[in-house]
Design an enzyme around this catalytic site. Sequence first.
Site, PDB file in Angstrom:
ATOM      1  CG  HIS A  40      -1.973   1.053   1.194  1.00  0.00           C
ATOM      2  ND1 HIS A  40      -3.231   0.851   1.691  1.00  0.00           N
ATOM      3  CD2 HIS A  40      -1.981   2.323   0.705  1.00  0.00           C
ATOM      4  CE1 HIS A  40      -3.966   1.945   1.519  1.00  0.00           C
ATOM      5  NE2 HIS A  40      -3.214   2.854   0.930  1.00  0.00           N
ATOM      6  CG  LEU A 100       4.702   4.886  -6.032  1.00  0.00           C
ATOM      7  CD1 LEU A 100       5.240   3.868  -7.038  1.00  0.00           C
ATOM      8  CD2 LEU A 100       5.751   5.166  -4.957  1.00  0.00           C
ATOM      9  NE  ARG A 101       0.646  11.581  -2.993  1.00  0.00           N
ATOM     10  CZ  ARG A 101      -0.411  11.096  -2.358  1.00  0.00           C
ATOM     11  NH1 ARG A 101      -1.359  10.455  -3.012  1.00  0.00           N
ATOM     12  NH2 ARG A 101      -0.533  11.238  -1.049  1.00  0.00           N
ATOM     13  CG  ASP A 120      -6.360   3.901  -0.591  1.00  0.00           C
ATOM     14  OD1 ASP A 120      -7.048   3.814   0.430  1.00  0.00           O
ATOM     15  OD2 ASP A 120      -5.219   4.381  -0.595  1.00  0.00           O
ATOM     16  CG  HIS A 142     -10.085   4.430   2.235  1.00  0.00           C
ATOM     17  ND1 HIS A 142      -8.967   5.197   2.478  1.00  0.00           N
ATOM     18  CD2 HIS A 142     -11.114   5.062   2.841  1.00  0.00           C
ATOM     19  CE1 HIS A 142      -9.316   6.259   3.200  1.00  0.00           C
ATOM     20  NE2 HIS A 142     -10.616   6.206   3.429  1.00  0.00           N
ATOM     21  CG  ASP A 157      -1.901   4.944   3.595  1.00  0.00           C
ATOM     22  OD1 ASP A 157      -1.849   5.231   2.385  1.00  0.00           O
ATOM     23  OD2 ASP A 157      -2.794   5.381   4.351  1.00  0.00           O
ATOM     24  CG  HIS A 188       0.303  15.043   0.881  1.00  0.00           C
ATOM     25  ND1 HIS A 188      -0.517  14.930  -0.219  1.00  0.00           N
ATOM     26  CD2 HIS A 188      -0.206  14.215   1.818  1.00  0.00           C
ATOM     27  CE1 HIS A 188      -1.490  14.060   0.046  1.00  0.00           C
ATOM     28  NE2 HIS A 188      -1.322  13.595   1.274  1.00  0.00           N
ATOM     29  CG  PHE A 210      -6.689  12.879   5.542  1.00  0.00           C
ATOM     30  CD1 PHE A 210      -6.800  12.918   6.926  1.00  0.00           C
ATOM     31  CD2 PHE A 210      -7.781  13.285   4.772  1.00  0.00           C
ATOM     32  CE1 PHE A 210      -7.981  13.347   7.535  1.00  0.00           C
ATOM     33  CE2 PHE A 210      -8.967  13.714   5.375  1.00  0.00           C
ATOM     34  CZ  PHE A 210      -9.066  13.751   6.758  1.00  0.00           C
ATOM     35  N   GLY A 211      -2.205  12.101   5.243  1.00  0.00           N
ATOM     36  CA  GLY A 211      -1.148  11.191   4.792  1.00  0.00           C
ATOM     37  C   GLY A 211       0.248  11.567   5.231  1.00  0.00           C
TER      38      GLY A 211
HETATM   39 ZN   LIG Z   1      -6.781   4.733   2.141  1.00  0.00          ZN
END
Ligand SMILES: [Zn+2]
Length: 424
Positions: free
Chosen positions: A62, A65-66, A154, A181, A306, A310, A324-325
């Site tokens: 999970h 990689l954007r 997700d 998710h 995960d 960013h 988030f993240g």
């Molecule tokens: Zn998620």
Amino acid sequence: MLLIRKGRVLDPASKTDAPRDILLDGERIAEIAGAGKITHANGAQTFDATGLIVAPGFIDMHAHLREPGQENSETIETGSHAAARGGFTAICCMPNTKPVNDNASITRFIVDRAKAFGHVRVWPIGAASVGSNGEAISDIAAMRDAGIVAVSDDGKPIASAKLARQIMDYCRSLDIPVIEHAEDVSLAAGAVMREGIASTRLGLAGMPAAAESVCVARDVQVAELTGAHLHIAHLSAKSSLAQVRFAKQNGLRVTCEVTPHHFTLIDEDVTYDSRYKMNPPLAAREDREALLEGLADGTVDAIATDHAPHEPAIKDVEFDKAPFGILGFETALALALEQLVHSGRIPLMRMVELFTTGPARVLGKDRKLAVGEPADVTIFSLDRAWTYNVKDSASKSRNSPFDGCSFKGGPVATIVGGKIACKH
Ligand SMILES: [Zn+2]
């Protein structure tokens, strides 16, 4: 050829825990013998693994990689480099790129970029619905032929039970997992952290544990209806875990993963610093306790990061407004050693399983150290002291709450297809 000498080989597939030499010949494992026994590999490059653990290549099922679309935050090149630095030899990338990976041409783009620029193997996950918009099922068969290993919407849950049923029916026939998710968007609406004393104290809007477990309950029921393989991503709540345990006891194909940040931190650790903002949010102390039990007793199938980079321009803002993240690749193994192994919670072999055969099984793959198998190997230390400085990360982003943390043990070398992808 690469000869890994005198390491402590830990292989969950064969339950091996013994000193061994391993000879890699190109893409494959050529020979495994007692420590110091392989002496004929003339001309092979040698890696002295004395005092180190030699494990099958770690898999992170999970990650984000954007690329395509948000290359200021990460690319396949930088993300897979960070993964190699974290000891991962294979990573799965979620489809919420721009555009979304919901068709075979985007899947092929990712596969081709990964072949050209990837430091580790990249296994794409396709969107379950077109644009992950929750309306129509995507062209999953074509994406499967192009290389996806699972589907997911997700970033958000599959929008309805009816759509989940269609997707699970279809994925059952293709024999690939549906990764959920799990989030009830009505219960989570407007929330930026877990609901509780901590959210009240900070004055931040919280979501209850049920925001996750209500959706897990729905999906377990649909998995029973369809016979599909349901995998719950980044499971964080005690109530969700109880349902996965129940589903497994009833013979359903339900699996789950847990992230290092959820087994390390809790809602009481949250400050106004947006590096503590992720979804699902950091949970309550009793949830973390339940996750640790699930990691120990086999209810949890995999540790997954995960990894969600960013760029500072969008993450370094007020807690309410930040996305988030957090980053995950480079700290995952050290956090697992600290929280799970050094603490005495689980045996080292079980931790290795959670990074190797566990996720492999979810993805329908093999992962073992045996002659003829792919030469993917993770070598790590149990005691080497090091400090994580996020400014030195291979990721393009810097959003980690673990910046400056000191650890005991971590990745030493990552070998992919017989080549050293990273050495610390
Ligand atoms: Zn998620």
